[in-house]
Every structure is written in C-alpha cells, then in structure tokens.
Scaffold this motif. Structure first.
Motif, PDB file in Angstrom:
ATOM      1  N   VAL A   1      19.087  29.544  26.206  1.00 56.67           N
ATOM      2  CA  VAL A   1      19.062  31.000  26.394  1.00 56.67           C
ATOM      3  C   VAL A   1      20.367  31.712  26.724  1.00 56.67           C
ATOM      4  CG1 VAL A   1      16.657  30.823  26.742  1.00 56.67           C
ATOM      5  CG2 VAL A   1      18.258  31.086  28.610  1.00 56.67           C
ATOM      6  N   PHE A   2      21.505  31.143  26.519  1.00 57.56           N
ATOM      7  CA  PHE A   2      22.864  31.744  26.707  1.00 57.56           C
ATOM      8  C   PHE A   2      22.902  32.131  28.105  1.00 57.56           C
ATOM      9  CE2 PHE A   2      21.740  33.048  22.292  1.00 57.56           C
ATOM     10  CZ  PHE A   2      22.109  31.961  21.774  1.00 57.56           C
ATOM     11  N   ALA A   3      22.512  31.303  29.064  1.00 57.28           N
ATOM     12  CA  ALA A   3      22.556  31.864  30.611  1.00 57.28           C
ATOM     13  C   ALA A   3      23.811  30.796  31.103  1.00 57.28           C
ATOM     14  CB  ALA A   3      21.141  31.397  31.626  1.00 57.28           C
ATOM     15  N   PHE A   4      24.776  30.757  30.708  1.00 57.27           N
ATOM     16  CA  PHE A   4      25.740  29.928  30.422  1.00 57.27           C
ATOM     17  C   PHE A   4      26.488  29.909  32.063  1.00 57.27           C
ATOM     18  CE2 PHE A   4      26.647  31.270  25.900  1.00 57.27           C
ATOM     19  CZ  PHE A   4      26.138  30.071  25.447  1.00 57.27           C
ATOM     20  N   ILE A   5      26.331  30.783  32.761  1.00 58.00           N
ATOM     21  CA  ILE A   5      27.156  30.670  34.140  1.00 58.00           C
ATOM     22  C   ILE A   5      25.973  29.658  35.044  1.00 58.00           C
ATOM     23  CG2 ILE A   5      27.644  31.943  36.345  1.00 58.00           C
ATOM     24  CD1 ILE A   5      29.467  32.196  34.123  1.00 58.00           C
ATOM     25  N   GLU A   6      24.779  29.845  35.033  1.00 57.38           N
ATOM     26  CA  GLU A   6      23.690  29.191  35.520  1.00 57.38           C
ATOM     27  C   GLU A   6      23.963  27.680  35.127  1.00 57.38           C
ATOM     28  OE1 GLU A   6      19.870  30.789  36.108  1.00 57.38           O
ATOM     29  OE2 GLU A   6      20.505  32.810  35.412  1.00 57.38           O
ATOM     30  N   ALA A   7      23.888  27.601  33.561  1.00 57.77           N
ATOM     31  CA  ALA A   7      23.820  26.206  33.140  1.00 57.77           C
ATOM     32  C   ALA A   7      25.179  25.728  33.653  1.00 57.77           C
ATOM     33  CB  ALA A   7      24.120  26.184  31.477  1.00 57.77           C
ATOM     34  N   GLN A   8      26.219  26.373  33.834  1.00 54.93           N
ATOM     35  CA  GLN A   8      27.574  25.765  34.194  1.00 54.93           C
ATOM     36  C   GLN A   8      27.466  25.219  35.535  1.00 54.93           C
ATOM     37  OE1 GLN A   8      31.213  28.208  35.326  1.00 54.93           O
ATOM     38  NE2 GLN A   8      31.286  28.128  32.910  1.00 54.93           N
ATOM     39  N   LYS A   9      26.896  25.809  36.314  1.00 53.75           N
ATOM     40  CA  LYS A   9      26.848  25.117  37.767  1.00 53.75           C
ATOM     41  C   LYS A   9      25.887  24.060  37.773  1.00 53.75           C
ATOM     42  CE  LYS A   9      26.720  29.834  40.119  1.00 53.75           C
ATOM     43  NZ  LYS A   9      26.087  30.968  40.674  1.00 53.75           N
ATOM     44  N   ILE A  10      24.946  23.863  36.952  1.00 55.60           N
ATOM     45  CA  ILE A  10      23.972  22.724  37.002  1.00 55.60           C
ATOM     46  C   ILE A  10      24.925  21.442  36.410  1.00 55.60           C
ATOM     47  CG2 ILE A  10      21.950  21.668  35.918  1.00 55.60           C
ATOM     48  CD1 ILE A  10      20.798  24.320  36.097  1.00 55.60           C
ATOM     49  N   TYR A  11      25.795  21.761  35.422  1.00 53.50           N
ATOM     50  CA  TYR A  11      26.478  20.813  34.460  1.00 53.50           C
ATOM     51  C   TYR A  11      27.517  20.357  35.785  1.00 53.50           C
ATOM     52  CZ  TYR A  11      24.217  22.011  30.188  1.00 53.50           C
ATOM     53  OH  TYR A  11      23.346  22.252  29.238  1.00 53.50           O
ATOM     54  N   LEU A  12      28.210  21.386  36.406  1.00 51.53           N
ATOM     55  CA  LEU A  12      29.463  21.012  37.455  1.00 51.53           C
ATOM     56  C   LEU A  12      28.743  19.892  38.403  1.00 51.53           C
ATOM     57  CD1 LEU A  12      31.126  24.279  37.450  1.00 51.53           C
ATOM     58  CD2 LEU A  12      32.185  22.036  36.413  1.00 51.53           C
ATOM     59  N   LYS A  13      27.410  20.348  38.856  1.00 51.07           N
ATOM     60  CA  LYS A  13      26.867  19.610  40.024  1.00 51.07           C
ATOM     61  C   LYS A  13      26.701  18.198  39.403  1.00 51.07           C
ATOM     62  CE  LYS A  13      25.218  18.992  44.367  1.00 51.07           C
ATOM     63  NZ  LYS A  13      24.788  17.608  44.227  1.00 51.07           N
ATOM     64  N   LEU A  14      26.171  17.976  38.344  1.00 54.22           N
ATOM     65  CA  LEU A  14      25.920  16.503  37.580  1.00 54.22           C
ATOM     66  C   LEU A  14      27.079  15.791  37.750  1.00 54.22           C
ATOM     67  CD1 LEU A  14      23.317  17.684  35.115  1.00 54.22           C
ATOM     68  CD2 LEU A  14      22.750  15.826  36.727  1.00 54.22           C
ATOM     69  N   VAL A  15      28.292  16.506  36.918  1.00 56.55           N
ATOM     70  CA  VAL A  15      29.758  15.658  37.078  1.00 56.55           C
ATOM     71  C   VAL A  15      30.076  15.442  38.281  1.00 56.55           C
ATOM     72  CG1 VAL A  15      31.720  16.092  36.552  1.00 56.55           C
ATOM     73  CG2 VAL A  15      30.226  16.716  34.784  1.00 56.55           C
ATOM     74  N   GLU A  16      29.899  16.157  39.348  1.00 58.38           N
ATOM     75  CA  GLU A  16      30.518  16.061  40.651  1.00 58.38           C
ATOM     76  C   GLU A  16      29.531  14.763  41.362  1.00 58.38           C
ATOM     77  OE1 GLU A  16      30.003  18.307  45.047  1.00 58.38           O
ATOM     78  OE2 GLU A  16      30.207  19.372  43.382  1.00 58.38           O
ATOM     79  N   ASP A  17      28.311  14.634  40.824  1.00 56.82           N
ATOM     80  CA  ASP A  17      27.489  13.451  41.476  1.00 56.82           C
ATOM     81  C   ASP A  17      27.780  12.248  40.636  1.00 56.82           C
ATOM     82  OD1 ASP A  17      26.459  15.164  43.494  1.00 56.82           O
ATOM     83  OD2 ASP A  17      24.610  15.564  42.299  1.00 56.82           O
ATOM     84  N   GLY A  18      28.776  12.244  39.651  1.00 52.78           N
ATOM     85  CA  GLY A  18      29.022  11.215  38.854  1.00 52.78           C
ATOM     86  C   GLY A  18      28.269  10.772  37.680  1.00 52.78           C
ATOM     87  N   TYR A  19      27.339  11.807  37.129  1.00 53.76           N
ATOM     88  CA  TYR A  19      26.439  11.771  36.168  1.00 53.76           C
ATOM     89  C   TYR A  19      27.109  12.281  34.847  1.00 53.76           C
ATOM     90  CZ  TYR A  19      22.313  11.374  32.990  1.00 53.76           C
ATOM     91  OH  TYR A  19      21.535  11.222  32.117  1.00 53.76           O
TER      92      TYR A  19
END
Length: 663
Positions: free
Chosen positions: A33-51
């Motif tokens: 739904v183009f909420a890119f900032i919120e999506a970005q935060k979630i993806y960054l946390k996943l990468v930070e956790d090694g996923y």
C-alpha cells in the motif's frame, strides 16, 4: 534431559520462524500500500536479526528507490546482486543501474543496462539504452548554460518543490511540507513527512523569493496539494490534490489513494471551491498540470490506461505526459499520449515555456541519475521535437524536476534533492545563459583494434587534430578499445591513434551536418615484440625451424630466409643478445654429433655477423644429440623426416651484458 533440550530448541526455532514469517508478511502488507517508511523499518529489523532473503533485500532497496534516495537504494541492491544475481528479475537490473548513477558509478551502471538490454522484448528502456551510447558525452556537450542558487530564503527543512509563476511572475506558488502556525498536520506513510500544502512567495526582479504564506483554506486541505499552474490573467488555477473532494477521501480497488487535478476560479479576490477535471479517475493518478502559452492546451502526468509508463512485473506504476485541448466553454477533449517523448520509465512535471518548449523530468531517458530535466520543442502542428537532456548544473545524479523559466527575463526555478540543500527537496533559482535548443553535435563513437587479430586494443591514445595538425583533444581507449569525441557539426578533423611498440593509424573525417553519430574504426599492429630473458624468439617471430642437411653445417637457402628475421629482430632490439643453440639427430657417434652441432651453431653465428650484427651480441653452442625432440635414438628406427626434426637451431635471448644461464 537431552530429549527435552532438543524439543525446546525445535520449539524456539519454530517460534522464531513463525515470528519472522509474520514480520515479512507485515512488511509486505505495508509495502503493497506504498507505506514505504513503515515497510522499511520492518525490513531493516529483519536484516538486523539476521533474516535475509532476496525478497527482503529487493523490497528494502525499493523503499529507498521509490523515495528517491538512490544512494541508499544502491547499497541494498548491491547486497541483492552479490548474493542472488542469478535469480534477480530484469527490472532490478534497471533499478540498480539507475541507483548506481547516484554514486557516479557510470561504468558499472552501463554494464547492468547492457545486461538489462539483453533481456529481449522486456521493454523499450533497453532499446533506448542501445540508441543512447555516449550519452554522458552528449550531456556534457549540452551543459554549462545556467547559473544556479538555492532559494534558502523560502526553503524549509522538509520538502519544498514544484514552483509556478503567478500574477505576472511577481509571485511564485509552490508546494511545501513545512509545519507553520498552530497546525500540526498529519504525516504521509510514503515518506513520513507532513502532507503538502500550497504557499505563495514574493519574487523580485532577480528572482529572489521572500515572504512565504499559506494559500487559502479553500485550496489547501489536510491532504496533499501541489504543482499548480495559472492562466495568463491569473484568474484560473489548476493544481494537484489527493483524491479528496468535499470531505470524501476515496481509494482505488487496492486501497490506494490516487492523485487528481482540480480547477479553481478567482472571484473577487477569493478562490472558488475546486472542481475535479472530468478525466480524473479513482483507479489511476492524474497530476502536475501545465498550460500552453495560449492557455488552450493542458499537459499533465498520468499512469492512466494507454500509458507506456509501467514495468512488466506490475510492481510499481510509472507515468507519461498527456495533453488535452481546453475548449472555449471550459470543457476538455479526450486525453492523448505524447508517445514520441514518453518511455516505460517515469515522465512527469511538465512545463511549457513562452517559446513553446516542453520541459519535463524523466527517469526513462538517459540521464545522470534519478530524475533529469529534458526539453522538447513543440511544433506548430503539435508534434514533439527531439528530446534533449538540458545538462549540468540543472541535472545531477539526484532527482531534478519541476523546471520553469521566464523566456523574457531568463530567470527560472527548479526543484532538487541534491546534497547541500536545506531539507529534502529544495527549490533553486537560475539564470539562463544560453538558448536551450539543442546544439548541433556530432558524436564520434570509435574503436581501436589489432589489424591482424581484430582484438580490441586498450590504452591506445587517440589524438584529435584540426586540418593543420594542431592538437585539439585526446582520449585513451577503454578495455573494449572504445573512445568517444563530441564535435561540432560539419567540420573536418583528423583522428590519429598511437600506442608504444605499435604502428599508428590516421583517419581524416568530416562530421555530420546535423546532430548524429559517426562510427570510426582505427587499426594498429604491434611492431615490437615484448621479450624476456631466456625466451626462445623463434616462436615469437613465427620462425620455421632452421634445418640442416644430413651431415652438413652450411646454411640452406630456406634457413637464410628465416635467419633474416633474427637479423631484423636484433637490429630492432640493439640491447638484446642471442645465444644460438644447434642440435643434431642421433645417426652418428655422440662425439661426431657434438662437433657437427658446434659447427652448425658457429655457421649460423657467422651468417648473422656477415649481415652486420655485432659479434659481441652472439654466442653459439652445440648440443649434439643430447636434446632430442622425439624417441629417435640409435636404438629406435625412424624415418628421415623424423630425424630431421632433431636437426635444428634455437635462439635464446638475454638483455644482460653477460649471457645468463638459461638452462
């Protein structure tokens, strides 16, 4: 206990797996739904956790790409390509290539675009890339026609962009996300900034802006308003707004709120309640209006059906420039697509100057990176001229857009998110120094290759000269042997290629009478052979074996021809010494063969000395039958041809004053 531990580990792993899957789904729902900032935060946390997966890296890059942060986007696309290039879809070759331009990695960007171009039938961006070789030289040729400055007097620490002339150019109206007064506006999930509103600013005769003020509440709402345009009398305004009208907020079938163009009339100093234009639609965006000088045509950007602006994976929609006629009664013709200037990329922010030049921004035409500003002359019949990148300093590796210019004063404004501004997007003013119509240019695309093998030659110097042999410029060929020059039209030039230890080549050319591309190939060949100590120069010089008749040591006529190559080599390389090695077959006693080989070596040395080679540079040694090339010993029966293979000479080189041991 061991079983319990295993069960516990499995339960924890299962829980973590479900948690990560949930977060991915949550991030994707925001992304969709183009909420890119919120999506970005979630993806960054996943990468930070090694996923880390290909999908997460791709979409994480997209959250920056679609917010025009190409510098950050390229970092995530790089990780995607390092780990998953074999499975990356074609669209990401394009996005990564565009992002690399933001960090000036044009060679790597071109490599990826060449790969993107190899996906046959993918879309027209690949074809346009093939047609735009040498685009950086073209842009440089068009550059240097503006003086620019940041309008710090009105820019805020958020987004400020999309200026428009108003009231005979004494004012500028623009969009800003600034918070002012007592109103704390809502923020948009796309970029986490306040919704845009329209402001006015006063302009002096030098283009300096001051006194920013919010426009009427009848125009501004709690959602986005931006990119206005006004009729010459200042009584009618067209502008962009979210799909929000009369208190009703509408979305498309996927739950996305699109953009629409509204029109408002000024009556007794006040703007009327804006009305929607009839070609708006809940399912696509219509935005960024522009008017022709006579006010009879409206241009705009849209992704409506019939647009070229889409990617084949349907992940994100681009936009095209469209036009409609404005009838005398205020109604409109059907929209028509300006197909000759549009690409499957993004064309947006049109503006038509008094001299009938359409300026617009594009990510589909070849540029420096992000959105670049392009120009196309509108002919009297409405057809569009050639699309030209207006060059630096207007265009950069960042997003440059919202270009407007007053053809009388040569003063104008544009928007950019380049570094050094006050906020996100800033408005810049400029003074136009030269006419923006395309200069006549001949682009010479050439290559240098080996005359014998056809292989490209790297690091050759191509010198450009006038007809009096005065040097104008020079280029060094790249790894593929290519070079480029951007030259004036209808002029004679001389191209000469030079490289150490090679022949030269020269071509006299006359450039095209109109802007175009010329392909000039130059060929050279090596005239000095690179040798090292202990090399046998026979194979290097393509010398046939120096053979001797049975039980003889005189120089045969065929041997004399081959020895002349050794003579020429030693004349060309006066610092080189040569050891002559002579060998025999095995059909005589060892002592006899040793004496015979010594005589053959000395005979060869004497022949070269007779031709003028310094005796101090030559030594001769016989090896008898000690170094046979085959099994033809006294104990083995061989043919005469097989024995002859062993009757030979070798020529071992040394660049030292004393011959070194090359055994």
């Amino acid at each position: 206990m061991f079983k319990r531990l295993i069960i516990f580990i499995l339960l924890v792993s299962s829980f973590l797996g479900h948690a990560q899957t949930y977060q991915v789904e949550r991030g994707n729902s925001k992304y969709n739904v183009f909420a890119f900032i919120e999506a970005q935060k979630i993806y960054l946390k996943l990468v930070e956790d090694g996923y880390v997966t290909a999908e997460i890296l791709a979409k994480l890059g997209d959250t920056y790409y679609f917010n025009d942060d190409l510098k950050e986007a390229q970092q995530w696309y790089r990780k995607l390509f390092v780990k998953y290039e074999d499975s990356v879809t074609p669209e990401y070759f394009f996005r990564y290539a565009q992002s690399l331009k933001a960090v000036n990695r044009y060679d790597e960007s071109d490599r990826l675009m060449a790969k993107f171009s190899s996906f046959k039938g993918f879309d027209m961006r690949s074809k346009r890339y093939d047609e735009a070789l040498g685009y950086l030289q073209r842009i440089d040729f068009q550059s240097g026609r503006f003086e620019i400055a940041n309008t710090k007097e009105i820019n805020s620490y958020t987004a400020d962009f999309g200026p428009a002339f108003y009231t005979s150019n004494n004012q500028v109206v623009y969009a800003t996300a600034r918070d002012s007064g007592s109103i704390l506006r809502e923020r948009h999930s796309w970029n986490n900034q306040p919704f845009l509103q329209l402001y006015t600013a006063d302009a002096d005769d030098k283009g300096m802006l001051s006194n920013p003020k919010r426009m009427s509440s009848s125009i501004n709402t709690k959602y986005h308003e931006s990119t206005p345009v006004f009729t010459a009398d200042g009584q009618t305004m067209y502008f962009t707004r979210n799909n929000y009208d009369n208190g009703v907020y509408r979305q498309d079938k996927e739950g996305t709120n699109k953009l629409k163009i509204f029109r408002s009339y000024k009556n007794k100093g006040k703007w009327s309640r804006p009305e929607q234009l009839p070609f708006n639609n809940d399912e696509y965006s219509v935005a960024h209006p522009a008017l022709s000088p006579d006010g009879k045509k409206l241009y705009f950007s849209s992704d409506m059906p019939g647009s070229m602006g889409y990617d084949l994976e349907n992940e994100f929609t681009g936009s095209d420039i469209w036009a409609v006629d404005i009838m005398d009664d205020g109604t409109f013709s059907a929209p028509r697509n300006l197909k000759t200037i549009n690409t499957p990329g993004r064309e947006t922010f049109p503006f038509i100057s008094k001299s009938n030049i359409l300026y617009f921004s594009s990510s589909g035409h070849q540029g420096l990176g992000g959105l670049d500003v392009f120009a196309s002359v509108i002919s009297p019949d409405g057809s569009m001229g050639k699309v030209v990148n207006i060059g630096k300093p207007i265009n950069t590796t960042y997003d440059d857009f919202g270009f407007i210019v007053n053809d009388d004063t040569k003063i104008g404004y544009f928007s950019s998110n380049r570094p050094g501004g006050r906020g996100d997007d800033d408005i810049y003013r400029f003074l136009q120094l030269e006419d923006l119509r395309e200069k006549c240019q001949a682009l010479v695309l050439g290559n240098v290759s080996d005359q014998k093998t056809g292989e490209p030659i790297k690091d050759a110097t191509v010198v450009l000269m006038d007809v009096d042999n005065n040097k104008i410029d020079q280029r060094v060929t790249s790894g593929d042997g290519s070079y480029t020059f951007t030259l004036n039209c209808d002029q004679p030039y001389i191209l000469r290629v030079e490289k150490e230890d090679h022949t030269s080549d020269e071509e006299v050319i006359t450039t095209t009478t109109t802007s175009g591309i010329m392909h000039i190939s130059l060929e050279i060949e090596i005239n000095r052979i690179p040798v090292a100590d202990c090399d046998d120069i026979g194979p290097l010089l393509d010398i046939k074996q120096i053979y001797f008749d049975f039980d003889r040591f005189n120089i045969r006529s065929d041997a004399a021809y081959e020895l002349s190559k050794i003579q020429a080599f030693m004349e060309l390389y006066p610092q080189v010494s040569v050891e002559i090695r002579s060998h025999t077959d095995s059909r005589a006693p060892d002592q006899y063969n040793q004496i015979l080989s010594d005589r053959r070596a000395q005979s060869t040395r004497n022949w070269l000395i007779s031709k003028g080679i310094d005796a101090a540079r030559l030594t001769a040694k016989g090896y008898g039958e000690r170094r046979l090339l085959n099994q033809c010993t006294n104990a083995v029966a061989c043919s005469s041809e097989e024995h002859q293979l062993n009757r030979r000479s070798e020529f071992i080189v040394s660049s030292l004053e004393k011959f070194k041991d090359c055994d």
